[in-house]
Write an enzyme that holds these catalytic residues in place. Structure first.
Site, PDB file in Angstrom:
ATOM      1  N   ARG A 160       0.827  -1.214   0.000  1.00 26.73           N
ATOM      2  CA  ARG A 160       0.000   0.000   0.000  1.00 26.73           C
ATOM      3  C   ARG A 160       0.859   1.260   0.000  1.00 26.73           C
ATOM      4  NH1 ARG A 160      -5.466  -0.287   1.956  1.00 26.73           N
ATOM      5  NH2 ARG A 160      -6.251  -2.300   1.350  1.00 26.73           N
ATOM      6  N   ARG A 207      -3.716   7.026   0.630  1.00 21.74           N
ATOM      7  CA  ARG A 207      -4.264   8.274   1.176  1.00 21.74           C
ATOM      8  C   ARG A 207      -3.314   9.048   2.076  1.00 21.74           C
ATOM      9  NH1 ARG A 207      -9.530   5.229   3.065  1.00 21.74           N
ATOM     10  NH2 ARG A 207      -7.846   3.730   3.258  1.00 21.74           N
ATOM     11  N   ARG A 237      -7.526  12.000  -5.721  1.00 21.94           N
ATOM     12  CA  ARG A 237      -8.787  11.411  -5.240  1.00 21.94           C
ATOM     13  C   ARG A 237      -9.875  12.449  -4.992  1.00 21.94           C
ATOM     14  NH1 ARG A 237     -11.758   8.981  -4.102  1.00 21.94           N
ATOM     15  NH2 ARG A 237     -11.740   7.666  -2.247  1.00 21.94           N
ATOM     16  N   ASP A 258      -6.569  -2.833  -7.457  1.00 21.97           N
ATOM     17  CA  ASP A 258      -7.119  -3.398  -6.227  1.00 21.97           C
ATOM     18  C   ASP A 258      -7.424  -4.868  -6.434  1.00 21.97           C
ATOM     19  OD1 ASP A 258      -8.133  -2.365  -3.447  1.00 21.97           O
ATOM     20  OD2 ASP A 258      -9.527  -3.921  -4.101  1.00 21.97           O
ATOM     21  N   TYR A 274     -14.232 -12.329   0.186  1.00 20.53           N
ATOM     22  CA  TYR A 274     -14.900 -11.050  -0.124  1.00 20.53           C
ATOM     23  C   TYR A 274     -16.182 -11.285  -0.890  1.00 20.53           C
ATOM     24  CZ  TYR A 274     -11.746  -7.442   1.525  1.00 20.53           C
ATOM     25  OH  TYR A 274     -11.048  -6.596   2.315  1.00 20.53           O
TER      26      TYR A 274
HETATM   27  O1  CP3 Z   1       0.172  -1.372  -2.576  1.00 15.35           O
HETATM   28  C1  CP3 Z   1      -0.105  -0.469  -3.393  1.00 15.35           C
HETATM   29  O2  CP3 Z   1       0.300   0.701  -3.317  1.00 15.35           O
HETATM   30  C2  CP3 Z   1      -0.920  -0.860  -4.618  1.00 15.35           C
HETATM   31  C3  CP3 Z   1      -2.306  -0.663  -4.487  1.00 15.35           C
HETATM   32  C4  CP3 Z   1      -3.185  -1.577  -3.673  1.00 15.35           C
HETATM   33  C5  CP3 Z   1      -4.445  -1.132  -3.203  1.00 15.35           C
HETATM   34  N1  CP3 Z   1      -5.101  -2.206  -2.689  1.00 15.35           N
HETATM   35  C6  CP3 Z   1      -4.956   0.238  -3.322  1.00 15.35           C
HETATM   36  C7  CP3 Z   1      -6.089   0.678  -2.484  1.00 15.35           C
HETATM   37  C8  CP3 Z   1      -3.058  -2.921  -3.335  1.00 15.35           C
HETATM   38  C9  CP3 Z   1      -1.879  -3.863  -3.522  1.00 15.35           C
HETATM   39  C10 CP3 Z   1      -4.287  -3.302  -2.730  1.00 15.35           C
HETATM   40  C11 CP3 Z   1      -4.570  -4.672  -2.292  1.00 15.35           C
HETATM   41  C12 CP3 Z   1      -5.751  -4.915  -1.468  1.00 15.35           C
HETATM   42  N2  CP3 Z   1      -7.009  -4.372  -1.607  1.00 15.35           N
HETATM   43  C13 CP3 Z   1      -5.800  -5.854  -0.435  1.00 15.35           C
HETATM   44  C14 CP3 Z   1      -4.666  -6.765  -0.047  1.00 15.35           C
HETATM   45  C15 CP3 Z   1      -3.696  -6.056   0.769  1.00 15.35           C
HETATM   46  C16 CP3 Z   1      -4.123  -5.851   2.155  1.00 15.35           C
HETATM   47  O3  CP3 Z   1      -4.108  -4.691   2.583  1.00 15.35           O
HETATM   48  O4  CP3 Z   1      -4.418  -6.856   2.817  1.00 15.35           O
HETATM   49  C17 CP3 Z   1      -7.094  -5.827   0.102  1.00 15.35           C
HETATM   50  C18 CP3 Z   1      -7.599  -6.658   1.247  1.00 15.35           C
HETATM   51  C19 CP3 Z   1      -7.846  -4.905  -0.653  1.00 15.35           C
HETATM   52  C20 CP3 Z   1      -9.292  -4.597  -0.531  1.00 15.35           C
HETATM   53  C21 CP3 Z   1      -9.515  -3.178  -0.214  1.00 15.35           C
HETATM   54  N3  CP3 Z   1      -9.303  -2.148  -1.090  1.00 15.35           N
HETATM   55  C22 CP3 Z   1      -9.983  -2.637   0.993  1.00 15.35           C
HETATM   56  C23 CP3 Z   1     -10.319  -3.427   2.230  1.00 15.35           C
HETATM   57  C24 CP3 Z   1     -10.056  -1.261   0.801  1.00 15.35           C
HETATM   58  C25 CP3 Z   1     -10.591  -0.235   1.747  1.00 15.35           C
HETATM   59  C26 CP3 Z   1      -9.601  -0.046   2.827  1.00 15.35           C
HETATM   60  C27 CP3 Z   1      -9.503   1.376   3.243  1.00 15.35           C
HETATM   61  O5  CP3 Z   1      -8.453   1.637   3.823  1.00 15.35           O
HETATM   62  O6  CP3 Z   1     -10.406   2.170   2.974  1.00 15.35           O
HETATM   63  C28 CP3 Z   1      -9.576  -0.962  -0.486  1.00 15.35           C
HETATM   64  C29 CP3 Z   1      -9.458   0.372  -1.089  1.00 15.35           C
HETATM   65  C30 CP3 Z   1      -8.083   0.776  -1.498  1.00 15.35           C
HETATM   66  N4  CP3 Z   1      -7.239  -0.023  -2.227  1.00 15.35           N
HETATM   67  C31 CP3 Z   1      -7.460   2.041  -1.261  1.00 15.35           C
HETATM   68  C32 CP3 Z   1      -6.224   1.985  -1.887  1.00 15.35           C
HETATM   69  C33 CP3 Z   1      -5.207   3.082  -1.977  1.00 15.35           C
HETATM   70  C34 CP3 Z   1      -8.102   3.225  -0.549  1.00 15.35           C
HETATM   71  C35 CP3 Z   1      -9.093   3.799  -1.473  1.00 15.35           C
HETATM   72  C36 CP3 Z   1      -9.328   5.272  -1.338  1.00 15.35           C
HETATM   73  O7  CP3 Z   1      -8.592   6.046  -1.976  1.00 15.35           O
HETATM   74  O8  CP3 Z   1     -10.281   5.638  -0.642  1.00 15.35           O
END
Ligand code: CP3
Length: 342
Positions: free
Chosen positions: A22, A26, A35, A71, A147
């Protein structure tokens, strides 16, 4: 070669490579600015923007690898499962898959280029923009299926376990369809230019080792088998249950991702040591919120645990949280580089 790819192959590298799960998100003002104009899904689906946030993270942090901005849930689209990200609530799936009927209705296969071509286009753009290796990724089948069944995140995963224990035949069909789709998606990412692949099994830690063997291992293995001819290193990451490290290693992956709940050296020993596998991890992510000197001392402990052996990729035990600061993350990256340059 690069320090990251060398470490994936357990070759000596110029320094211990570091990237952070990640790393684009944000906590960065540059990300927030984008965003404020587009939704998260629009960002993922606009290759120029996805490329930009991928590259911004590398440039702001000085990390040794990029990870494509996307994602794990995007692949639900070609699987016929509708979802969105609701502000402040995380992912929301509108038609969760909870019975054999819904599972049978899912497609047998996907056309990754046709349905997820925007990810592949973003990969091509990033490859032209920067020199550090680019990691492609997907969920592992269990995390994606969980999911799809729960309809979002969960603490207990009772819906998932109810289906898994209650209708093993339907579970098998679901996990097979998901695994086959993920294998096609990952291969398309490599064809587009991804130089390594990480499988995120973020929620697998809620299972016992016996349940992992029975209900998960065959399907994750299906992906590694399907990709056996693909010439990029694979990283296999899970969280929550150190007892699953060895079963996960048996399933596949050149690099095993380790969360912070176990000492990295202990984890590496369990996995057979640097002769057997590379490891990635495993700083407690909340150290990003600690005083800088406390964080650096904790990073030193991780490096000490890894013993300077080739095959260690520094990372957090899980993703960066939105309340981290770019300065602190950058301080971590610089510290690891300074401490380990050889
Ligand atoms: O790592 C990186 O920089 C690449 C981008 C990336 C994102 N999601 C961007 C994202 C990667 C590798 C993921 C993987 C992901 N997504 C996982 C596996 C990794 C982990 O953390 O366990 C999971 C479980 C998800 C599912 C997911 N996507 C969730 C649960 C959420 C919401 C979480 C939150 O913090 O709000 C997301 C959204 C998401 N994916 C964001 C980002 C930057 C936030 C979105 C926003 O801008 O509001």
């Amino acid at each position: 070669m690069s320090a990251f790819l060398d470490a994936c192959r357990r070759k000596p590298s110029t320094h211990t490579p570091i990237w952070l799960m990640r790393q684009a998100g944000r906590y960065q003002a540059s990300y927030q600015a984008i965003r404020s104009k587009v939704s998260f899904l629009e960002l993922c689906k606009t290759p120029d923007l996805a490329c930009q946030v991928t590259v911004d993270a590398v440039e702001q942090l000085g990390v040794d690898a990029a990870i494509i901005f996307a994602d794990i849930l995007l692949v639900l689209d070609p699987l016929g499962i509708d979802f969105d990200f609701e502000k402040g609530h995380g992912p929301k799936i509108y038609n969760p898959v909870r019975d054999a009927k819904a599972i049978d209705a899912m497609p047998e296969t996907i056309d990754a280029e046709a349905s997820l071509g925007y990810v592949m286009e973003a990969i091509r753009l990033v490859r032209r923009a920067i020199d550090v290796p680019l990691i492609g990724f997907s969920a592992a089948p269990f995390t994606l299926a969980a999911y799809a069944i729960e309809g979002g995140g969960s603490k207990s995963y009772y819906e998932t376990k109810q289906l898994m224990y209650g209708d093993e035949g339907a579970w098998k069909v679901l996990m097979t369809k998901v695994a086959d789709a993920l294998a096609l998606y990952l291969r398309a990412q490599v064809d587009a230019g991804a130089q390594a692949l990480q499988l995120f099994d973020s929620w697998v830690g809620i299972l016992s080792p016996a349940d992992y063997e029975r209900y998960v291992a065959p399907y994750t293995k299906r992906i590694f088998d399907a990709l056996s001819d693909v010439d990029v290193p694979t990283l296999h990451f899970g969280t929550g249950n150190p007892e699953l490290l060895v079963p996960m290693q048996e399933v596949g992956g050149d690099v095993i991702g380790v969360d912070w709940r176990i000492d990295l050296g202990d984890a590496w020993d369990r996995l057979g040591g640097p002769e057997e596998t590379a490891v990635q991890g495993n700083l407690e992510p909340a150290m990003l919120l600690a005083p800088v000197d406390v964080m650096k001392a904790a990073a030193d402990e991780v490096l000490k645990s890894a013993g300077g052996h080739p095959g260690h990729i520094f990372n957090l035990g899980h993703g960066i949280m939105p309340t981290a600061t770019v300065d602190q993350v950058r301080a971590l990256v610089d510290h690891v580089h300074e401490k380990t340059s050889r």
